[in-house]
Write a protein that holds these residues in place. Structure first.
Motif, PDB file in Angstrom:
ATOM      1  N   MET A 168       0.829  -1.202   0.000  1.00 13.90           N
ATOM      2  CA  MET A 168       0.000   0.000   0.000  1.00 13.90           C
ATOM      3  C   MET A 168       0.867   1.257   0.000  1.00 13.90           C
ATOM      4  SD  MET A 168      -2.769   1.078   2.921  1.00 13.90           S
ATOM      5  CE  MET A 168      -3.831  -0.330   2.716  1.00 13.90           C
ATOM      6  N   ASP A 169       0.443   2.270  -0.764  1.00 15.29           N
ATOM      7  CA  ASP A 169       1.132   3.571  -0.740  1.00 15.29           C
ATOM      8  C   ASP A 169       0.773   4.307   0.549  1.00 15.29           C
ATOM      9  OD1 ASP A 169       1.594   2.924  -3.417  1.00 15.29           O
ATOM     10  OD2 ASP A 169      -0.030   4.209  -4.153  1.00 15.29           O
ATOM     11  N   VAL A 170       1.678   5.157   0.982  1.00 14.27           N
ATOM     12  CA  VAL A 170       1.324   6.102   2.039  1.00 14.27           C
ATOM     13  C   VAL A 170       1.877   7.473   1.644  1.00 14.27           C
ATOM     14  CG1 VAL A 170       1.366   4.331   3.841  1.00 14.27           C
ATOM     15  CG2 VAL A 170       3.360   5.767   3.498  1.00 14.27           C
ATOM     16  N   GLN A 248      -6.585  12.396  -0.735  1.00 13.66           N
ATOM     17  CA  GLN A 248      -7.091  11.074  -0.333  1.00 13.66           C
ATOM     18  C   GLN A 248      -6.199   9.946  -0.842  1.00 13.66           C
ATOM     19  OE1 GLN A 248     -10.519  11.979   1.858  1.00 13.66           O
ATOM     20  NE2 GLN A 248     -10.282   9.882   1.110  1.00 13.66           N
ATOM     21  N   ASN A 249      -5.855   9.030   0.067  1.00  8.70           N
ATOM     22  CA  ASN A 249      -5.254   7.764  -0.350  1.00  8.70           C
ATOM     23  C   ASN A 249      -6.384   6.742  -0.494  1.00  8.70           C
ATOM     24  OD1 ASN A 249      -2.894   6.227  -0.952  1.00  8.70           O
ATOM     25  ND2 ASN A 249      -3.005   5.252   1.069  1.00  8.70           N
ATOM     26  N   THR A 250      -7.267   6.716   0.506  1.00  8.58           N
ATOM     27  CA  THR A 250      -8.442   5.827   0.471  1.00  8.58           C
ATOM     28  C   THR A 250      -9.625   6.544  -0.180  1.00  8.58           C
ATOM     29  OG1 THR A 250      -9.080   6.647   2.643  1.00  8.58           O
ATOM     30  CG2 THR A 250      -7.799   4.610   2.586  1.00  8.58           C
ATOM     31  N   ALA A 263     -10.290   6.644  -5.970  1.00  4.07           N
ATOM     32  CA  ALA A 263      -8.925   6.475  -5.443  1.00  4.07           C
ATOM     33  C   ALA A 263      -8.536   5.006  -5.257  1.00  4.07           C
ATOM     34  CB  ALA A 263      -8.807   7.213  -4.115  1.00  4.07           C
ATOM     35  N   HIS A 264      -7.291   4.696  -5.559  1.00  2.00           N
ATOM     36  CA  HIS A 264      -6.694   3.387  -5.268  1.00  2.00           C
ATOM     37  C   HIS A 264      -5.549   3.607  -4.279  1.00  2.00           C
ATOM     38  CE1 HIS A 264      -8.609   2.133  -9.037  1.00  2.00           C
ATOM     39  NE2 HIS A 264      -7.987   3.130  -9.624  1.00  2.00           N
ATOM     40  N   VAL A 265      -5.272   2.600  -3.455  1.00  2.00           N
ATOM     41  CA  VAL A 265      -4.178   2.770  -2.481  1.00  2.00           C
ATOM     42  C   VAL A 265      -2.844   2.246  -2.982  1.00  2.00           C
ATOM     43  CG1 VAL A 265      -5.627   2.783  -0.404  1.00  2.00           C
ATOM     44  CG2 VAL A 265      -4.757   0.605  -1.310  1.00  2.00           C
ATOM     45  N   ASP A 266      -2.802   1.775  -4.235  1.00  2.87           N
ATOM     46  CA  ASP A 266      -1.528   1.236  -4.730  1.00  2.87           C
ATOM     47  C   ASP A 266      -1.238   1.671  -6.161  1.00  2.87           C
ATOM     48  OD1 ASP A 266      -3.504  -0.239  -5.903  1.00  2.87           O
ATOM     49  OD2 ASP A 266      -2.530  -2.185  -5.627  1.00  2.87           O
ATOM     50  N   ASP A 267      -1.650   2.886  -6.519  1.00  4.45           N
ATOM     51  CA  ASP A 267      -1.353   3.387  -7.871  1.00  4.45           C
ATOM     52  C   ASP A 267      -0.171   4.354  -7.879  1.00  4.45           C
ATOM     53  OD1 ASP A 267      -2.658   5.408  -6.555  1.00  4.45           O
ATOM     54  OD2 ASP A 267      -3.975   5.964  -8.215  1.00  4.45           O
ATOM     55  N   GLY A 268       0.490   4.482  -6.718  1.00  2.00           N
ATOM     56  CA  GLY A 268       1.676   5.344  -6.656  1.00  2.00           C
ATOM     57  C   GLY A 268       1.353   6.829  -6.626  1.00  2.00           C
ATOM     58  N   LYS A 269       0.054   7.146  -6.519  1.00  7.49           N
ATOM     59  CA  LYS A 269      -0.350   8.552  -6.481  1.00  7.49           C
ATOM     60  C   LYS A 269      -1.458   8.742  -5.439  1.00  7.49           C
ATOM     61  CE  LYS A 269       0.937   9.993 -11.061  1.00  7.49           C
ATOM     62  NZ  LYS A 269       0.592  10.835 -12.183  1.00  7.49           N
ATOM     63  N   MET A 270      -1.661   9.979  -5.058  1.00  8.73           N
ATOM     64  CA  MET A 270      -2.797  10.294  -4.206  1.00  8.73           C
ATOM     65  C   MET A 270      -3.760  11.168  -4.979  1.00  8.73           C
ATOM     66  SD  MET A 270      -1.686  10.459  -0.331  1.00  8.73           S
ATOM     67  CE  MET A 270      -0.988   8.996   0.386  1.00  8.73           C
ATOM     68  N   ASP A 271      -5.039  11.076  -4.600  1.00 12.17           N
ATOM     69  CA  ASP A 271      -6.075  11.871  -5.252  1.00 12.17           C
ATOM     70  C   ASP A 271      -6.237  13.186  -4.495  1.00 12.17           C
ATOM     71  OD1 ASP A 271      -6.337   9.408  -6.533  1.00 12.17           O
ATOM     72  OD2 ASP A 271      -8.479   9.713  -6.883  1.00 12.17           O
ATOM     73  N   LEU A 272      -6.459  14.251  -5.255  1.00 14.55           N
ATOM     74  CA  LEU A 272      -6.670  15.569  -4.652  1.00 14.55           C
ATOM     75  C   LEU A 272      -7.987  16.138  -5.156  1.00 14.55           C
ATOM     76  CD1 LEU A 272      -5.670  18.287  -3.276  1.00 14.55           C
ATOM     77  CD2 LEU A 272      -4.687  18.835  -5.507  1.00 14.55           C
TER      78      LEU A 272
HETATM   79 MG   LIG Z   1      -3.734   6.455  -4.929  1.00 14.69          MG
END
Ligand SMILES: [Mg+2]
Length: 345
Positions: A168-170, A248-250, A263-272
């Protein structure tokens, strides 16, 4: 640092007819993980159970007792740690001597997970590469568990004993507390603006129970605070007046609100998600669409981006929220750390 600006252009679906006229249906929820590759199958020998006894319905200790009894029957060792103050979970995790086959278990809410992963990722060794995390929902906000569809402690235990791991990304979040720079690792969300105002108000009305969140939001909308800020998305500057910025990560956040359905938690990016200066009436409309399971994403007053690096600068320090906790103020920087932790799924 500058790379391409990734803006999500969302095309609304056809409206559907309802009792009170036609409306846009909420979007389909994205899958939590997009990488279907199984990371590994982990054989757990010992579990470090970290309990926040004050979280949610305050039944963390009871749940942890049940878990350690069940683990004993499965011949799996466990050690229970009970947190006593803010950031205690971070300290506990930083002091553990990990052995092969160890795993961590969070018994609490999103804030407890946040402290645990912060302790894990700040360690000088490489424990975060090997020690996986099990998530037991027992907080007031259980966004990560909701999105992973972890029903309860038995479900979490079953996942742990099966041992399927996902990465999972953080977000590495840098912010200020009393003039000093602090770092927290975020797995859920980072908020600035209206959402934080609402949360601060809600905390003052704890005696009202869950309705305090709606009331806090409504009061903040009525107050209609607008703030100027410089927001750098992967190096691209947006200099404007904002109602809120929400990272958002989640998919979900707060009291089970679907804030970022894509949003996905493992796409290497966060949603804004960005809401610029709009009228109180328009914000209220947005809030209603949000409560109606996420159809706010079709509202033309919301913009969505994806990023690896985000900076928010303000003239005056303004409050920020990380994973449900009001931790400090701007200036704020979020760097996505891809595949930073392993979780039982
Ligand atoms: Mg993401």
């Amino acid at each position: 640092m500058s790379s391409n600006l990734e803006k999500l252009d969302l095309v609304p679906p056809d409206k559907v007819k309802g009792f009170f006229g036609s409306y846009y249906p909420p979007p389909e929820l994205a899958s939590h993980f997009i990488n279907n590759k199984l990371e590994e199958i982990y054989s757990v020998k010992r579990v470090h159970i970290i309990v926040n006894p004050f979280a949610g319905k305050k039944n963390g200790n009871k749940i942890a007792n049940l878990i350690s009894q069940e683990l004993q029957e499965l011949k799996i060792d466990s050690i229970t740690y009970t947190t006593e103050y803010a950031n205690h979970a971070e300290k506990i995790v930083s002091d553990i001597s990990f052995e092969t086959g160890d795993s961590l278990m969070s018994v609490g809410g999103d804030g407890t997970i946040s402290e645990i992963i912060t302790g894990l990722l700040k360690r000088k060794d490489s424990s975060s590469d090997s020690v996986p995390l099990s998530i037991v929902p027992s907080g007031s906000g259980n966004s990560q568990a909701n999105d992973m569809e972890v029903a309860d402690y038995l479900d979490a235990m079953q996942r742990m004993t099966v041992g399927n791991l996902r990465k999972m990304d953080v977000g590495k979040v840098t912010f200020m507390v009393d003039g000093k720079e602090q770092i927290r690792y975020s797995h859920n969300l980072v908020g600035w603006g209206l959402g934080v105002d609402a949360n601060i108000l809600a905390e003052k009305m704890r005696f009202l129970g869950p309705i305090r969140y709606d009331l806090g939001s409504l009061m903040s909308i009525i107050r209609g605070k607008v703030r100027k800020a410089k927001c750098y998305i992967d190096g691209h500057l947006i200099d404007s007046s904002f109602i809120l910025l929400l990272i958002q990560n989640t998919k979900t956040g707060g009291d089970r609100l679907t804030l970022a359905p894509m949003a996905h938690v493992d796409d290497g990016k966060m949603d804004l998600g960005i809401i610029y200066h709009i009228s109180r009436f328009q914000v209220l409309k947005l809030f209603n669409q949000l409560k109606a399971s996420g159809s706010h994403v079709w509202n033309p007053n919301v913009e969505y981006y994806r990023f690896k690096n985000l900076v928010i600068e303000t003239d005056e320090p303004t409050a920020i929220n990380v994973d449900g906790e009001n931790l400090g103020t701007t200036p704020l920087e979020v760097n996505v750390v891809p595949s930073a932790i392993k979780v039982f799924h």
